[in-house]
Design a protein around this motif. Sequence first.
Motif, short mmCIF file in Angstrom:
data_model
loop_
_atom_site.label_atom_id
_atom_site.label_comp_id
_atom_site.label_asym_id
_atom_site.label_seq_id
_atom_site.Cartn_x
_atom_site.Cartn_y
_atom_site.Cartn_z
N MET A 1 -66.10 -39.09 -36.56
CA MET A 1 -65.32 -38.02 -35.92
C MET A 1 -64.97 -36.89 -36.89
O MET A 1 -64.59 -35.80 -36.46
CB MET A 1 -64.03 -38.59 -35.32
N PHE A 2 -65.13 -37.16 -38.18
CA PHE A 2 -64.66 -36.21 -39.19
C PHE A 2 -65.19 -34.78 -38.98
O PHE A 2 -64.42 -33.83 -38.91
CB PHE A 2 -65.04 -36.71 -40.60
N GLY A 3 -66.51 -34.67 -38.87
CA GLY A 3 -67.13 -33.34 -38.73
C GLY A 3 -66.72 -32.65 -37.43
O GLY A 3 -66.57 -31.43 -37.36
N GLY B 1 -62.98 -28.37 -34.81
CA GLY B 1 -61.93 -28.13 -33.82
C GLY B 1 -62.09 -28.95 -32.57
O GLY B 1 -61.38 -28.75 -31.57
N ILE B 2 -63.03 -29.91 -32.58
CA ILE B 2 -63.20 -30.79 -31.42
C ILE B 2 -62.30 -32.00 -31.66
O ILE B 2 -62.45 -32.71 -32.63
CB ILE B 2 -64.67 -31.22 -31.25
N LYS C 1 -60.11 -36.79 -26.80
CA LYS C 1 -61.08 -37.59 -26.06
C LYS C 1 -62.51 -37.09 -26.24
O LYS C 1 -63.45 -37.86 -26.35
CB LYS C 1 -60.68 -37.59 -24.57
N GLU C 2 -62.66 -35.77 -26.29
CA GLU C 2 -64.01 -35.23 -26.43
C GLU C 2 -64.64 -35.67 -27.76
O GLU C 2 -65.81 -36.08 -27.81
CB GLU C 2 -63.99 -33.69 -26.35
N ALA C 3 -63.84 -35.62 -28.82
CA ALA C 3 -64.34 -36.04 -30.14
C ALA C 3 -64.69 -37.53 -30.09
O ALA C 3 -65.73 -37.95 -30.60
CB ALA C 3 -63.30 -35.76 -31.21
N GLU C 4 -63.82 -38.31 -29.45
CA GLU C 4 -64.06 -39.76 -29.37
C GLU C 4 -65.33 -40.06 -28.59
O GLU C 4 -66.14 -40.90 -28.99
CB GLU C 4 -62.88 -40.47 -28.69
N ASP C 5 -65.50 -39.38 -27.46
CA ASP C 5 -66.69 -39.62 -26.63
C ASP C 5 -67.96 -39.26 -27.38
O ASP C 5 -68.94 -39.99 -27.33
CB ASP C 5 -66.61 -38.81 -25.32
N ARG C 6 -67.92 -38.11 -28.04
CA ARG C 6 -69.10 -37.68 -28.80
C ARG C 6 -69.41 -38.69 -29.91
O ARG C 6 -70.55 -39.09 -30.12
CB ARG C 6 -68.86 -36.30 -29.43
N ALA D 1 -73.59 -36.20 -34.66
CA ALA D 1 -72.44 -35.96 -33.77
C ALA D 1 -72.04 -34.49 -33.70
O ALA D 1 -71.62 -34.02 -32.66
CB ALA D 1 -71.25 -36.81 -34.21
N VAL D 2 -72.19 -33.76 -34.80
CA VAL D 2 -71.78 -32.35 -34.78
C VAL D 2 -72.85 -31.44 -34.19
O VAL D 2 -72.66 -30.22 -34.13
CB VAL D 2 -71.36 -31.84 -36.19
#
Length: 263
Positions: free
Chosen positions: A104-106, A111-112, A115-120, A156-157
Amino acid sequence: MAGEERNIKLKIENVKKIYNSRNGEMVALNGVNLDIAENEFICVVGPSGCGKSTLLNIIAGLLEPSSGAVYCDGKKVEGTGTERGVVFQQYALFPWMTVKKNVMFGLNLQGIKGKEAEDRAMKYIKMVQLEDFLNHYPKELSGGMKQRVAIARAYAVNPSVLLMDEPFGALDAQTRTQLQSELLETWEKEQKTCFFITHDVDEAIILAQKVIIMSARPGRIKEIVDINIPYPRTQETKMSPEFLDLKNHIWGQVYQEYLEVRK
Ligand SMILES: Nc1ncnc2c1ncn2[C@@H]1O[C@H](COP(=O)(O)OP(=O)(O)OP(=O)(O)O)[C@@H](O)[C@H]1O
Ligand SMILES: [Mg+2]
């Protein structure tokens, strides 16, 4: 001419790199020129020490060329950028963050959040089959697992350029084959430009549209080999006469350069 220009994603222009090493000046790259088209898949092979990682780091903006320049989307590269994702030769994870936090770091940097960051993050953690290790720390993972986290983090990014330095080198053959297919799928679906370094000629031919053979130090481009085998490529592809011809040719060229190093 203008039309062609638009399609160039990465332009490597007369890149030279001299290191100041303990043995004095060392020319690592000597005049590398290469145009990489948008969505092109390039694999780079060449003997150890010929400057492959140096070139990748210059494209990533982590290292400055001594002369020459790299352009991405027509803009001179002068540092890192989120459009260029990197997977290093040696996994570079944050030891104090769990698998999930590392991936999730990147995204957080972009700025994500939430939940969106977690899902990605979850999508790519599943892709590398580490969903059972979400809350593990890097020191609790094997080398191959750490490398898979690094791959998930880069994907992920969603960068438009993926720069990968022997990303599958430390993996067992099965995981490696699996990740090669996943990478090709991601590449076809998400339209990325890939610059992928490998020592494995089979891997280069299975993945690439073009294989770049580099010469022994000081690194230059020795030959560009077009791989005109249609995708999807499978394990059977490796038995085909065209594959074996390409393999013989590329292997022979790399071996010649390896002998140069040994001289
Ligand atoms: N920071 C540095 N300082 C001095 N010399 C360096 C440095 N980094 C790399 N080199 C030298 O530059 C040359 C190219 O190194 P590089 O890591 O780019 O090779 P490579 O093709 O990626 O090799 P490998 O296949 O073993 O990963 C080598 O001779 C290496 O010793
Ligand atoms: Mg290297």
